[in-house]
Design a protein around this motif. Structure first.
Motif, PDB file in Angstrom:
ATOM      1  N   HIS A 275       0.934  -1.062  -0.028  1.00 35.17           N
ATOM      2  CA  HIS A 275      -0.024  -0.071   0.063  1.00 35.17           C
ATOM      3  C   HIS A 275       0.768   1.334  -0.073  1.00 35.17           C
ATOM      4  CE1 HIS A 275      -3.390  -2.780   1.011  1.00 35.17           C
ATOM      5  NE2 HIS A 275      -2.457  -3.252   2.077  1.00 35.17           N
ATOM      6  N   GLN A 276       2.279   1.077   0.306  1.00 35.98           N
ATOM      7  CA  GLN A 276       2.961   2.156   0.121  1.00 35.98           C
ATOM      8  C   GLN A 276       4.511   2.209  -0.220  1.00 35.98           C
ATOM      9  OE1 GLN A 276       3.636   3.842   4.143  1.00 35.98           O
ATOM     10  NE2 GLN A 276       3.579   6.069   3.382  1.00 35.98           N
ATOM     11  N   ILE A 277       4.794   2.410  -1.566  1.00 30.32           N
ATOM     12  CA  ILE A 277       6.069   2.239  -2.296  1.00 30.32           C
ATOM     13  C   ILE A 277       6.811   3.460  -1.988  1.00 30.32           C
ATOM     14  CG2 ILE A 277       6.977   2.251  -4.464  1.00 30.32           C
ATOM     15  CD1 ILE A 277       4.244   1.060  -5.438  1.00 30.32           C
ATOM     16  N   VAL A 278       8.087   3.081  -1.563  1.00 28.92           N
ATOM     17  CA  VAL A 278       9.209   4.031  -1.422  1.00 28.92           C
ATOM     18  C   VAL A 278       9.955   4.277  -2.561  1.00 28.92           C
ATOM     19  CG1 VAL A 278      10.929   4.858   0.169  1.00 28.92           C
ATOM     20  CG2 VAL A 278       8.813   3.696   0.944  1.00 28.92           C
ATOM     21  N   ALA A 279      10.335   5.305  -2.875  1.00 32.52           N
ATOM     22  CA  ALA A 279      11.513   5.437  -4.025  1.00 32.52           C
ATOM     23  C   ALA A 279      12.711   6.411  -3.480  1.00 32.52           C
ATOM     24  CB  ALA A 279      10.947   6.252  -5.265  1.00 32.52           C
ATOM     25  N   GLU A 280      13.879   6.198  -3.625  1.00 32.18           N
ATOM     26  CA  GLU A 280      14.777   6.932  -3.219  1.00 32.18           C
ATOM     27  C   GLU A 280      15.996   6.862  -4.396  1.00 32.18           C
ATOM     28  OE1 GLU A 280      17.625   5.279  -0.259  1.00 32.18           O
ATOM     29  OE2 GLU A 280      16.539   3.003  -0.549  1.00 32.18           O
ATOM     30  N   ARG A 281      16.973   7.584  -4.362  1.00 28.92           N
ATOM     31  CA  ARG A 281      18.174   7.533  -5.305  1.00 28.92           C
ATOM     32  C   ARG A 281      19.558   7.708  -4.540  1.00 28.92           C
ATOM     33  NH1 ARG A 281      18.378  13.603  -8.034  1.00 28.92           N
ATOM     34  NH2 ARG A 281      18.661  14.877  -6.137  1.00 28.92           N
TER      35      ARG A 281
ATOM     36  N   VAL B 104      18.189   4.861  -9.369  1.00 22.50           N
ATOM     37  CA  VAL B 104      16.845   5.251  -8.571  1.00 22.50           C
ATOM     38  C   VAL B 104      16.253   3.806  -8.137  1.00 22.50           C
ATOM     39  CG1 VAL B 104      14.366   5.710  -9.008  1.00 22.50           C
ATOM     40  CG2 VAL B 104      16.031   7.088 -10.096  1.00 22.50           C
ATOM     41  N   VAL B 105      15.989   3.751  -6.846  1.00 24.10           N
ATOM     42  CA  VAL B 105      15.738   2.421  -6.064  1.00 24.10           C
ATOM     43  C   VAL B 105      14.133   2.545  -5.660  1.00 24.10           C
ATOM     44  CG1 VAL B 105      15.999   0.730  -4.452  1.00 24.10           C
ATOM     45  CG2 VAL B 105      17.875   2.119  -5.428  1.00 24.10           C
ATOM     46  N   LEU B 106      13.335   1.779  -6.368  1.00 21.76           N
ATOM     47  CA  LEU B 106      11.821   1.624  -6.060  1.00 21.76           C
ATOM     48  C   LEU B 106      11.507   0.339  -5.050  1.00 21.76           C
ATOM     49  CD1 LEU B 106       9.955   2.042  -9.403  1.00 21.76           C
ATOM     50  CD2 LEU B 106      10.995   3.936  -7.844  1.00 21.76           C
ATOM     51  N   HIS B 107      11.156   0.688  -3.773  1.00 26.38           N
ATOM     52  CA  HIS B 107      11.036  -0.304  -2.810  1.00 26.38           C
ATOM     53  C   HIS B 107       9.668  -0.876  -3.294  1.00 26.38           C
ATOM     54  CE1 HIS B 107      14.619   0.299  -0.700  1.00 26.38           C
ATOM     55  NE2 HIS B 107      14.527   1.600  -0.914  1.00 26.38           N
TER      56      HIS B 107
ATOM     57  N   GLY C 190       9.250 -11.130  -7.607  1.00 22.53           N
ATOM     58  CA  GLY C 190      10.052 -10.642  -8.932  1.00 22.53           C
ATOM     59  C   GLY C 190       9.316 -10.606 -10.168  1.00 22.53           C
ATOM     60  N   ARG C 191       8.096 -11.514 -10.334  1.00 23.58           N
ATOM     61  CA  ARG C 191       7.438 -11.555 -11.571  1.00 23.58           C
ATOM     62  C   ARG C 191       6.746 -10.244 -11.752  1.00 23.58           C
ATOM     63  NH1 ARG C 191       2.860 -16.088 -12.699  1.00 23.58           N
ATOM     64  NH2 ARG C 191       2.360 -15.504 -14.906  1.00 23.58           N
ATOM     65  N   ILE C 192       6.264  -9.604 -10.815  1.00 29.22           N
ATOM     66  CA  ILE C 192       5.432  -8.215 -10.874  1.00 29.22           C
ATOM     67  C   ILE C 192       6.554  -7.123 -11.317  1.00 29.22           C
ATOM     68  CG2 ILE C 192       4.140  -6.291  -9.963  1.00 29.22           C
ATOM     69  CD1 ILE C 192       2.430  -8.611  -8.775  1.00 29.22           C
ATOM     70  N   ASN C 193       7.743  -7.404 -10.364  1.00 33.15           N
ATOM     71  CA  ASN C 193       8.772  -6.384 -10.429  1.00 33.15           C
ATOM     72  C   ASN C 193       9.600  -6.099 -11.781  1.00 33.15           C
ATOM     73  OD1 ASN C 193       8.060  -5.257  -8.023  1.00 33.15           O
ATOM     74  ND2 ASN C 193       9.613  -6.389  -7.027  1.00 33.15           N
ATOM     75  N   ARG C 194       9.965  -7.471 -12.284  1.00 33.89           N
ATOM     76  CA  ARG C 194      10.475  -7.478 -13.599  1.00 33.89           C
ATOM     77  C   ARG C 194       9.718  -6.652 -14.742  1.00 33.89           C
ATOM     78  NH1 ARG C 194      12.604 -12.332 -11.595  1.00 33.89           N
ATOM     79  NH2 ARG C 194      10.877 -13.686 -12.699  1.00 33.89           N
ATOM     80  N   ALA C 195       8.491  -7.055 -14.715  1.00 34.69           N
ATOM     81  CA  ALA C 195       7.519  -6.701 -15.986  1.00 34.69           C
ATOM     82  C   ALA C 195       7.325  -5.152 -15.663  1.00 34.69           C
ATOM     83  CB  ALA C 195       6.296  -7.401 -15.749  1.00 34.69           C
ATOM     84  N   TRP C 196       7.262  -4.623 -14.498  1.00 36.47           N
ATOM     85  CA  TRP C 196       6.987  -3.228 -14.000  1.00 36.47           C
ATOM     86  C   TRP C 196       8.384  -2.394 -14.572  1.00 36.47           C
ATOM     87  CZ3 TRP C 196       5.586  -1.016  -8.588  1.00 36.47           C
ATOM     88  CH2 TRP C 196       5.274   0.287  -8.654  1.00 36.47           C
ATOM     89  N   GLY C 197       9.347  -3.205 -14.057  1.00 41.38           N
ATOM     90  CA  GLY C 197      10.791  -2.541 -14.390  1.00 41.38           C
ATOM     91  C   GLY C 197      11.050  -2.332 -15.936  1.00 41.38           C
ATOM     92  N   LEU C 198      10.751  -3.362 -16.634  1.00 40.04           N
ATOM     93  CA  LEU C 198      10.830  -3.099 -18.242  1.00 40.04           C
ATOM     94  C   LEU C 198       9.832  -2.098 -18.711  1.00 40.04           C
ATOM     95  CD1 LEU C 198      10.768  -6.892 -19.232  1.00 40.04           C
ATOM     96  CD2 LEU C 198      12.660  -5.293 -19.441  1.00 40.04           C
ATOM     97  N   ALA C 199       8.705  -2.079 -18.290  1.00 43.97           N
ATOM     98  CA  ALA C 199       7.680  -1.054 -18.701  1.00 43.97           C
ATOM     99  C   ALA C 199       8.063   0.324 -18.177  1.00 43.97           C
ATOM    100  CB  ALA C 199       6.293  -1.213 -17.817  1.00 43.97           C
TER     101      ALA C 199
ATOM    102  N   THR D 178      14.267  -7.371  -8.347  1.00 45.07           N
ATOM    103  CA  THR D 178      14.264  -8.499  -7.229  1.00 45.07           C
ATOM    104  C   THR D 178      12.775  -8.667  -6.885  1.00 45.07           C
ATOM    105  OG1 THR D 178      14.841  -7.187  -5.354  1.00 45.07           O
ATOM    106  CG2 THR D 178      16.616  -7.941  -6.692  1.00 45.07           C
ATOM    107  N   ASP D 179      12.686  -9.472  -5.916  1.00 48.16           N
ATOM    108  CA  ASP D 179      11.444  -9.566  -5.126  1.00 48.16           C
ATOM    109  C   ASP D 179      10.950  -8.543  -4.452  1.00 48.16           C
ATOM    110  OD1 ASP D 179      10.740 -12.093  -6.207  1.00 48.16           O
ATOM    111  OD2 ASP D 179      12.056 -13.316  -4.453  1.00 48.16           O
ATOM    112  N   ASP D 180      12.024  -7.576  -4.047  1.00 48.18           N
ATOM    113  CA  ASP D 180      11.476  -6.446  -3.051  1.00 48.18           C
ATOM    114  C   ASP D 180      11.835  -5.063  -3.858  1.00 48.18           C
ATOM    115  OD1 ASP D 180      10.436  -7.875  -0.667  1.00 48.18           O
ATOM    116  OD2 ASP D 180      12.851  -8.761  -0.790  1.00 48.18           O
ATOM    117  N   GLY D 181      12.128  -5.007  -4.878  1.00 46.33           N
ATOM    118  CA  GLY D 181      12.298  -3.781  -5.486  1.00 46.33           C
ATOM    119  C   GLY D 181      12.937  -3.741  -7.111  1.00 46.33           C
ATOM    120  N   ILE D 182      13.065  -2.550  -7.479  1.00 50.39           N
ATOM    121  CA  ILE D 182      13.453  -2.128  -8.940  1.00 50.39           C
ATOM    122  C   ILE D 182      14.557  -1.073  -8.710  1.00 50.39           C
ATOM    123  CG2 ILE D 182      12.561  -1.400 -11.278  1.00 50.39           C
ATOM    124  CD1 ILE D 182       9.528  -2.127 -10.283  1.00 50.39           C
ATOM    125  N   VAL D 183      15.753  -1.412  -9.632  1.00 50.92           N
ATOM    126  CA  VAL D 183      16.596  -0.370  -9.768  1.00 50.92           C
ATOM    127  C   VAL D 183      16.681   0.162 -11.160  1.00 50.92           C
ATOM    128  CG1 VAL D 183      18.907  -0.101  -9.475  1.00 50.92           C
ATOM    129  CG2 VAL D 183      18.087  -1.520  -7.795  1.00 50.92           C
TER     130      VAL D 183
END
Length: 713
Positions: free
Chosen positions: A636-642, A652-655, A660-669, A687-692
């Motif tokens: 419910h709450q995503i954190v972004a940092e750089r 840029v790191v998105l927590h 991983g399945r959702i994050n990989r697709a989201w990262g590519l998009a 990864t399972d917990d974030g996108i870089v």
């Protein structure tokens, strides 16, 4: 259902072996005896395999007693794992011999009821033997069934099949193997000319109605589009049972990576547990870890006390490990998912899991290998290797105790599977396009396939691929006047050698010289990078490379010389959405409770089974996260940092703890959106917990601009 409906010899054998039928047996036998398609859902160790088989055995025994038992195959058992199929053969052979012996003592001479395994491990001589004299019960895998339905010799003895048993159906439901099997079952009905009874078995399934639809197809549904209830008897005993699950965190505090000191502490603790138990199974997530852990435990427990088991080992080595564990010759086996499903490997006292499970079903299946008998309580201990794995282990144990399960998402009309099955069907017989289309649509994953999509696939298969030197790879001859299809020259060979939904790994076979025995296989990249004289581990034994050939590595026994550990690619599955949600929820609850340290520690121990040291580390980790980020990343709450790397590049790191399945697709998009919006290339990893997102040194954006971009995306 009463045992009175069975042949007296069967009833007497059952009464001698068991006190009374289990719940899935009593409920399942009734629908199976009526000839209904049946899905049996019950916990591990509840006797559901015997529930599926016993009525078929009863039918064969009655035919044998009446003198009408023919040399023909009537039952096909399909297992997602070769090891499970081999185990079922052993577990059927003994009861059949006992039943025959009881009949002999009573004056009835029953003919032998034969059971045979046909998989990629089956020697050529055994394949030829079953063609000449078919087994009454055939044990196979989804991929081998497709081959059997394509080859002339095996098609002859599959025509008499009347019952199909699909074990651990949940294991293939969520990928293209499920769609492939669904089409193979429809092909089997086409070959036999009659509807085969289908029996499905599973211990962990959700939603159960979808699994039933995959089993029976759309022909037996209330509506032609397959949207109604499946005409399948669902015997749902549930998956919940008593579990003894705990988490231990020996050694130094967990950090972002596993240290050598931490590994040594884990090895020492596992070795101590092995010494205090009769039999122990140690599960890890990769084949590389199997070899490494088995080697380290051998150094602590002694030579010959530890066996390795994974899919890249030769069949004889895997079977030897299973038999040695059953007989008590080795007290511990280190394995991957190759021993995860319903294999009977004797009375396993304890399961140790190194690292975090990626799915709730994986945890339940693996721990369920212990206490695999009625009235027992499976016992499992999880050993997280990092602090994130510590959170994941705690969330998994908590969710398992609550009875949660992973949801299965069925593959939706994969056209590559349709193409290969269409070639296989047309290679064996001339078939009309309408008949083939109807057959495909009866498979549940293809219920929404349109005629236009089907025609496009057939067009591609019949016209081939256009290249500068002409069209090639056309597998079908299409008679457009009469709308008939038949295979071109080479179509059958292409279907047999290229079928299935398991990706080709291009592994190199490892062969021992001078014996010529196959030891197993290693990844192609590892083989190419190796040289003569190198020593590596395989099957917890050291091998010295003599030479590397095309597709083959020739080795000799290195007699325990210090080895390296080989690697295999593509082994890490992503965390499931259900487990990701459990991780997110646990993080949030710990953050809310962190003000009461003593109470939170007690709550963590009670809720998750983590030891005192682990509970303290969990609380400290979440507290530090809140201090650094201001909150805990959740669903419910995503954190972004750089931050900026050594070269000045912006990262840029998105927590995003969605798995991983959702994050990989989201990262590519996001990567593509960045490229189109700002007209430059960037790199993305997940990864399972974030996108870089790596923006590079030449591009720099204010953090507010990045946040605004993410909100709009």
């Amino acid at each position: 259902m009463s045992l009175d409906l069975f042949h007296p010899v069967i009833a007497r054998w059952f009464s001698r072996r068991f006190t009374e039928p289990t719940a899935p047996q009593s409920a399942g036998w009734a629908s199976v005896a009526r000839g209904e398609d049946t899905l049996l859902a019950a916990p591990t160790g509840s006797g559901k395999t015997l529930a599926a088989f016993l009525w078929s055995i009863n039918t064969l025994v009655r035919a044998g007693a009446a003198g009408s038992l023919r040399d023909e195959t009537t039952v096909v058992y399909i297992s997602p794992l070769r090891a499970l199929g081999n185990d079922i053969q052993v577990n059927l052979t003994q009861p059949l011999a006992e039943i025959r012996q009881i009949a002999a003592t009573e004056g009835t001479d029953l003919p032998e009821i034969r059971v045979a395994v046909r998989s990629g491990d089956t020697p050529a001589r055994d394949r030829a033997r079953m063609t000449r004299r078919p087994p009454h019960i055939l044990i196979t895998t989804p991929e081998s069934l497709s081959i059997l339905l394509t080859a002339d010799g095996s098609r002859a003895f599959l025509r008499t099949v009347r019952t199909v048993i699909v074990d651990e159906i949940h294991a293939i439901a969520g990928d293209k193997r499920g769609a492939h099997l669904a089409l193979s079952l429809e092909r089997l009905d086409l070959l036999t000319g009659a509807r085969c009874q289908r029996i499905g078995l599973s211990a962990t399934q959700k939603p159960i109605a979808e699994i039933a639809r995959l089993l029976v197809g759309t022909r037996k549904e209330d509506t032609p589009e397959g949207t109604g209830a499946p005409k399948c008897t669902i015997v749902d005993i549930g998956h919940r049972r008593s579990w003894d699950l705990s988490i231990e965190v020996p050694g130094p505090p967990r950090g972002p990576i596993a240290t050598h000191e931490m590994w040594d502490a884990v090895y020492d603790r596992v070795a101590a547990l092995v010494r205090s138990h009769r039999t122990t199974l140690v599960f890890v997530n990769t084949r590389r870890l199997v070899e490494r852990v088995a080697h380290r435990l051998t150094a602590r427990l002694g030579e010959g006390t530890v066996a390795a088991h994974h899919g890249s080992l030769a069949r004889r080595i895997r079977l030897d490990a299973e038999q040695r564990l059953k007989s008590g010759q080795v007290p511990v086996v280190v394995a991957t998912s190759s021993l995860e499903l319903g294999i009977d490997i004797g009375h396993v006292d304890l399961v140790c899991h190194l690292g975090a499970p990626r799915a709730l079903a994986t945890l339940l299946q693996r721990v369920g290998r212990s206490g695999h008998w009625l009235g027992s309580v499976p016992r499992g201990i999880l050993f997280p290797l990092t602090r994130d794995e510590m959170v994941q282990c705690a969330a998994a144990v908590r969710a398992a105790r609550a009875g949660d399960l992973d949801g299965v998402v069925l593959a939706r009309k994969p056209l590559d599977i349709l193409a290969q099955q269409a070639v296989a069907i047309a290679a064996t017989q001339e078939i009309s396009e309408d008949t083939l289309f109807d057959l495909v649509r009866r498979a549940y994953p293809y219920r929404s396939l349109t005629r236009r999509e089907f025609d496009q696939v057939i067009e591609m298969l019949s016209e081939g691929v256009a290249r500068r030197w002409g069209r090639t790879t056309a597998h079908l001859h299409r008679d457009r006047v009469h709308a008939l299809l038949r295979g071109r020259r080479g179509a059958r060979l292409a279907a047999i050698t290229s079928g299935g939904a398991i990706p080709d790994t291009a592994d190199y076979e490892v062969v021992q010289d001078p014996e010529g025995a196959v030891v197993g296989s290693v990844n192609e990249d590892f083989a190419i990078e190796s040289a003569a004289g190198d020593i590596f581990l395989l099957g917890n034994a050291s091998w010295r490379i003599r030479r590397v050939e095309a597709g083959r590595v020739r080795v000799e026994d290195a007699h325990g010389a210090p080895p390296t550990v080989p690697f295999w690619l593509g082994e890490a599955p992503a965390r499931t959405p259900e487990l990701s949600a459990a991780v997110s929820q646990l993080r949030g609850e710990i953050a809310e409770r962190r003000g009461d340290r003593a109470g939170t520690l007690v709550w963590l121990r009670d809720e998750t089974g983590v030891d005192s040291e682990g509970a303290a580390q969990l609380l400290d980790y979440i507290t530090e996260t809140v201090a650094a980020l201001g909150c805990v990343p959740s669903h419910h709450q995503i954190v972004a940092e750089r931050f900026f790397d050594e070269a000045g590049g912006m990262q840029v790191v998105l927590h995003t703890p969605f798995g991983g399945r959702i994050n990989r697709a989201w990262g590519l998009a996001l990567r593509k959106r960045f490229c189109l919006t700002f007209d430059f290339e960037l790199q993305a990893a997940a990864t399972d917990d974030g996108i870089v997102l790596s923006l590079g040194a030449q591009h720099s954006f204010p953090l507010e601009s990045i946040f605004e971009f993410l909100r709009s995306s």
